[in-house]
Design an enzyme around this catalytic site. Structure first.
Site, PDB file in Angstrom:
ATOM      1  N   HIS A 110      -8.766  -3.737  -2.306  1.00  0.00           N
ATOM      2  CA  HIS A 110      -7.872  -2.921  -1.481  1.00  0.00           C
ATOM      3  C   HIS A 110      -8.265  -1.435  -1.566  1.00  0.00           C
ATOM      4  O   HIS A 110      -8.398  -0.755  -0.546  1.00  0.00           O
ATOM      5  CB  HIS A 110      -6.424  -3.131  -1.945  1.00  0.00           C
ATOM      6  CG  HIS A 110      -5.409  -2.331  -1.192  1.00  0.00           C
ATOM      7  ND1 HIS A 110      -4.498  -2.902  -0.340  1.00  0.00           N
ATOM      8  CD2 HIS A 110      -5.159  -0.988  -1.159  1.00  0.00           C
ATOM      9  CE1 HIS A 110      -3.738  -1.941   0.188  1.00  0.00           C
ATOM     10  NE2 HIS A 110      -4.118  -0.773  -0.302  1.00  0.00           N
ATOM     11  N   CYS A 134       0.870  -1.177   0.000  1.00  0.00           N
ATOM     12  CA  CYS A 134       0.000   0.000   0.000  1.00  0.00           C
ATOM     13  C   CYS A 134       0.901   1.218   0.000  1.00  0.00           C
ATOM     14  O   CYS A 134       1.878   1.265   0.747  1.00  0.00           O
ATOM     15  CB  CYS A 134      -0.870  -0.015   1.256  1.00  0.00           C
ATOM     16  SG  CYS A 134      -1.927   1.433   1.413  1.00  0.00           S
TER      17      CYS A 134
END
Ligand code: NI
Length: 170
Positions: free
Chosen positions: A133, A91
């Site tokens: 996500h 991320c």
């Protein structure tokens, strides 16, 4: 110029606001997010990660190589899921940190485009993982919310060390 905010910034834990106005500003933000994502580099970015708490996310697993692979999702929802997959995830708000996250193998998504037109999209494998996500980000959910407490604490310790060292600035 906007910048990517990292874990520790409260904007990442907030539910983003629904987009109601589809104007030039929104289009400009999407383009800027794409530039930031490519230079990071990454395969996806959600608006709250650049300090805009609205329900827009982009996914481009070609990292800018193929315009057909840029997906701009506004007010997205996951309507159907099928199967599951486990895989390493990163991320841009957790630089240099990856963790194994379980996600659905296949997803059906409903979203709006930059003009406000609704569309549906099916994805599987890595693309499905990327969509899940990014859509999580719009709900204030991070990859660390999808793993065991033990693994989450390990990541938090890593982050705390870097905050102390001055290399992690939320
Ligand atoms: Ni992320």
């Amino acid at each position: 110029m906007r910048e990517i905010v990292v874990f520790g910034d409260p904007i990442l834990n907030r539910v983003a606001e629904k987009v109601e106005v589809f104007d030039e500003e929104l289009t400009r933000l999407a383009a800027e997010m794409h530039r930031i994502m490519i230079s990071a580099p990454g395969v996806g970015l959600a608006a709250p990660q650049v300090g805009a708490a609205i329900q827009m996310a982009i996914v481009d697993v070609s990292v800018g190589e193929d315009p057909d692979q840029l997906h701009i999702l506004i007010n997205p929802t996951i309507c159907e899921t099928e199967g599951s997959q486990k895989g390493e995830e990163g991320c841009l708000s957790f630089p240099d940190i990856t963790t194994v996250v379980e996600r659905p193998y296949r997803v059906l998504i409903q979203a709006q485009d930059l003009a406000g037109n609704p569309f549906e999209l099916q994805a599987e494998g890595f693309l499905a993982r990327a969509f899940c996500h990014e859509i999580d980000h719009l709900k204030g959910v991070l990859m660390t919310d999808r793993i065991s407490r033990l693994k989450r604490d390990l990541i938090k310790k890593k982050v705390q060390k870097r905050v102390k060292a001055g290399t992690w600035q939320p």
